[in-house]
Design a protein around this motif. Structure first.
Motif, PDB file in Angstrom:
ATOM      1  N   ASP A  79       0.825  -1.209   0.000  1.00 11.65           N
ATOM      2  CA  ASP A  79       0.000   0.000   0.000  1.00 11.65           C
ATOM      3  C   ASP A  79       0.861   1.263   0.000  1.00 11.65           C
ATOM      4  O   ASP A  79       1.916   1.307   0.628  1.00 11.65           O
ATOM      5  CB  ASP A  79      -0.901   0.047   1.241  1.00 11.65           C
ATOM      6  CG  ASP A  79      -2.007  -0.968   1.231  1.00 11.65           C
ATOM      7  OD1 ASP A  79      -2.344  -1.478   0.144  1.00 11.65           O
ATOM      8  OD2 ASP A  79      -2.533  -1.263   2.318  1.00 11.65           O
ATOM      9  N   SER A  80       0.347   2.282  -0.630  1.00 13.69           N
ATOM     10  CA  SER A  80       0.931   3.614  -0.548  1.00 13.69           C
ATOM     11  C   SER A  80       0.337   4.301   0.682  1.00 13.69           C
ATOM     12  O   SER A  80      -0.892   4.345   0.833  1.00 13.69           O
ATOM     13  CB  SER A  80       0.584   4.407  -1.814  1.00 13.69           C
ATOM     14  OG  SER A  80       0.586   5.787  -1.569  1.00 13.69           O
ATOM     15  N   LEU A  81       1.186   4.844   1.553  1.00  6.63           N
ATOM     16  CA  LEU A  81       0.695   5.530   2.743  1.00  6.63           C
ATOM     17  C   LEU A  81      -0.194   6.702   2.335  1.00  6.63           C
ATOM     18  O   LEU A  81      -1.293   6.873   2.867  1.00  6.63           O
ATOM     19  CB  LEU A  81       1.852   6.010   3.627  1.00  6.63           C
ATOM     20  CG  LEU A  81       1.449   6.825   4.855  1.00  6.63           C
ATOM     21  CD1 LEU A  81       0.542   6.029   5.779  1.00  6.63           C
ATOM     22  CD2 LEU A  81       2.689   7.317   5.599  1.00  6.63           C
ATOM     23  N   LYS A  82       0.247   7.492   1.371  1.00 15.94           N
ATOM     24  CA  LYS A  82      -0.520   8.669   0.945  1.00 15.94           C
ATOM     25  C   LYS A  82      -1.904   8.266   0.418  1.00 15.94           C
ATOM     26  O   LYS A  82      -2.910   8.857   0.791  1.00 15.94           O
ATOM     27  CB  LYS A  82       0.259   9.426  -0.125  1.00 15.94           C
ATOM     28  CG  LYS A  82      -0.416  10.701  -0.594  1.00 15.94           C
ATOM     29  CD  LYS A  82       0.447  11.418  -1.625  1.00 15.94           C
ATOM     30  CE  LYS A  82      -0.096  12.754  -2.036  1.00 15.94           C
ATOM     31  NZ  LYS A  82      -1.289  12.735  -2.824  1.00 15.94           N
ATOM     32  N   LYS A  83      -1.962   7.243  -0.431  1.00 17.39           N
ATOM     33  CA  LYS A  83      -3.256   6.822  -0.988  1.00 17.39           C
ATOM     34  C   LYS A  83      -4.161   6.234   0.090  1.00 17.39           C
ATOM     35  O   LYS A  83      -5.380   6.407   0.065  1.00 17.39           O
ATOM     36  CB  LYS A  83      -3.055   5.838  -2.133  1.00 17.39           C
ATOM     37  CG  LYS A  83      -2.525   6.507  -3.381  1.00 17.39           C
ATOM     38  CD  LYS A  83      -2.533   5.570  -4.557  1.00 17.39           C
ATOM     39  CE  LYS A  83      -1.878   6.244  -5.738  1.00 17.39           C
ATOM     40  NZ  LYS A  83      -2.779   6.566  -6.785  1.00 17.39           N
ATOM     41  N   THR A  84      -3.564   5.520   1.064  1.00 23.80           N
ATOM     42  CA  THR A  84      -4.371   4.949   2.141  1.00 23.80           C
ATOM     43  C   THR A  84      -4.889   6.059   3.052  1.00 23.80           C
ATOM     44  O   THR A  84      -6.033   6.011   3.509  1.00 23.80           O
ATOM     45  CB  THR A  84      -3.566   3.897   2.920  1.00 23.80           C
ATOM     46  OG1 THR A  84      -3.033   2.943   1.996  1.00 23.80           O
ATOM     47  CG2 THR A  84      -4.454   3.159   3.920  1.00 23.80           C
ATOM     48  N   GLN A  85      -4.076   7.078   3.300  1.00 26.35           N
ATOM     49  CA  GLN A  85      -4.539   8.234   4.072  1.00 26.35           C
ATOM     50  C   GLN A  85      -5.671   8.947   3.337  1.00 26.35           C
ATOM     51  O   GLN A  85      -6.656   9.370   3.962  1.00 26.35           O
ATOM     52  CB  GLN A  85      -3.378   9.196   4.345  1.00 26.35           C
ATOM     53  CG  GLN A  85      -2.384   8.654   5.339  1.00 26.35           C
ATOM     54  CD  GLN A  85      -1.108   9.473   5.417  1.00 26.35           C
ATOM     55  OE1 GLN A  85      -0.660  10.059   4.430  1.00 26.35           O
ATOM     56  NE2 GLN A  85      -0.512   9.512   6.603  1.00 26.35           N
ATOM     57  N   GLU A  86      -5.555   9.071   2.024  1.00 20.55           N
ATOM     58  CA  GLU A  86      -6.624   9.690   1.231  1.00 20.55           C
ATOM     59  C   GLU A  86      -7.908   8.865   1.321  1.00 20.55           C
ATOM     60  O   GLU A  86      -9.009   9.409   1.398  1.00 20.55           O
ATOM     61  CB  GLU A  86      -6.187   9.838  -0.226  1.00 20.55           C
ATOM     62  CG  GLU A  86      -5.127  10.898  -0.436  1.00 20.55           C
ATOM     63  CD  GLU A  86      -4.511  10.884  -1.833  1.00 20.55           C
ATOM     64  OE1 GLU A  86      -4.875  10.003  -2.660  1.00 20.55           O
ATOM     65  OE2 GLU A  86      -3.654  11.755  -2.101  1.00 20.55           O
ATOM     66  N   GLN A 137      -9.515   9.531   4.635  1.00 17.24           N
ATOM     67  CA  GLN A 137     -10.194  10.828   4.606  1.00 17.24           C
ATOM     68  C   GLN A 137     -11.489  10.738   3.795  1.00 17.24           C
ATOM     69  O   GLN A 137     -12.490  11.362   4.139  1.00 17.24           O
ATOM     70  CB  GLN A 137      -9.278  11.911   4.038  1.00 17.24           C
ATOM     71  CG  GLN A 137      -9.849  13.312   4.166  1.00 17.24           C
ATOM     72  CD  GLN A 137     -10.194  13.681   5.595  1.00 17.24           C
ATOM     73  OE1 GLN A 137      -9.358  13.590   6.495  1.00 17.24           O
ATOM     74  NE2 GLN A 137     -11.436  14.081   5.835  1.00 17.24           N
ATOM     75  N   ASN A 183      -0.430   1.155  10.941  1.00 15.33           N
ATOM     76  CA  ASN A 183       0.835   0.968  10.239  1.00 15.33           C
ATOM     77  C   ASN A 183       1.748   0.132  11.127  1.00 15.33           C
ATOM     78  O   ASN A 183       2.433   0.656  12.004  1.00 15.33           O
ATOM     79  CB  ASN A 183       1.459   2.333   9.928  1.00 15.33           C
ATOM     80  CG  ASN A 183       2.702   2.236   9.083  1.00 15.33           C
ATOM     81  OD1 ASN A 183       3.376   1.220   9.057  1.00 15.33           O
ATOM     82  ND2 ASN A 183       3.018   3.324   8.399  1.00 15.33           N
ATOM     83  N   GLU A 222      -3.060   5.962  13.077  1.00 18.89           N
ATOM     84  CA  GLU A 222      -3.660   7.257  12.790  1.00 18.89           C
ATOM     85  C   GLU A 222      -5.149   7.131  13.074  1.00 18.89           C
ATOM     86  O   GLU A 222      -5.812   6.235  12.545  1.00 18.89           O
ATOM     87  CB  GLU A 222      -3.440   7.654  11.326  1.00 18.89           C
ATOM     88  CG  GLU A 222      -1.981   7.875  10.980  1.00 18.89           C
ATOM     89  CD  GLU A 222      -1.770   8.300   9.538  1.00 18.89           C
ATOM     90  OE1 GLU A 222      -2.757   8.616   8.821  1.00 18.89           O
ATOM     91  OE2 GLU A 222      -0.593   8.308   9.113  1.00 18.89           O
TER      92      GLU A 222
END
Length: 192
Positions: free
Chosen positions: A126-133, A136, A150, A157
């Protein structure tokens, strides 16, 4: 292996029903669709991630079985979010009255609402940025509490509507707060 995003919009814009049929015809694929209609093809999880998904999901199910406050779901469950994305969190929960308001047909297909609570584990692919998106996105669609776990960083988070993301380092437990009263996720087996 990493997730692949396919933008087919210049060729075809899949309806929710067509996306559901695509998933039904290819159960060997784990597919999601973002709000822009792009298909996301995700690899299967590895053993460690799968084990942790089940551990967290089992704890959620046991709590829900005891309290009967709603319905708990595993990572195979699809949700069609109000703003158009089709997502499958690693574990999720829907409050009882919201579940009961659905028709039998709605319950049989991708659930046409956003869960009240979601857990997503960050897999090595997984990409952290895409998973955070994605987390959200759940909040923007009405989710009341979300945890992005994580394991590699031993970090969680916590997402809540209208609030900044809270980051915890190596928590031993997490509380379901007022969304899941009395639920406590034990991390004893998740950090090992």
């Amino acid at each position: 292996m990493t997730a692949i995003t396919l933008n087919l919009n210049s060729i075809i814009q899949l309806t929710s029903e067509q996306f559901y049929q695509l998933c039904e015809e290819h159960p060997e694929l784990k597919l999601e669709r973002n709000a822009n209609g792009e298909l996301i093809v995700m690899p299967p999880t590895g053993g460690e991630t799968g084990k942790r998904n089940l551990t967290a999901g089992a704890q959620l199910w046991i709590w829900n079985d005891r309290t009967e406050l709603g319905e708990a779901f595993d990572s195979s469950t699809g949700f069609t979010l109000p703003k158009g994305a089709d997502r499958s969190p690693d574990a999720s929960w829907v409050e009882k009255s919201r579940w009961q308001a659905l028709t039998p047909e709605q319950k049989d297909k991708f659930i046409p609402l956003c869960p009240d609570f979601v857990i997503d584990f960050l897999s090595p692919s997984d990409s952290l940025k895409k998973t955070q998106e994605k987390m959200q996105e759940y909040m923007d669609n009405g989710c009341r509490l979300g945890w992005l776990i994580n394991r590699k960083k031993r970090e969680v988070e916590i997402y809540r509507p209208g609030q900044a993301v809270e980051v915890l380092q190596s928590p031993l437990t997490l509380s379901g707060e007022d969304v899941l009263p009395g639920f406590v996720l034990n991390f004893k087996k998740n950090w090992n």
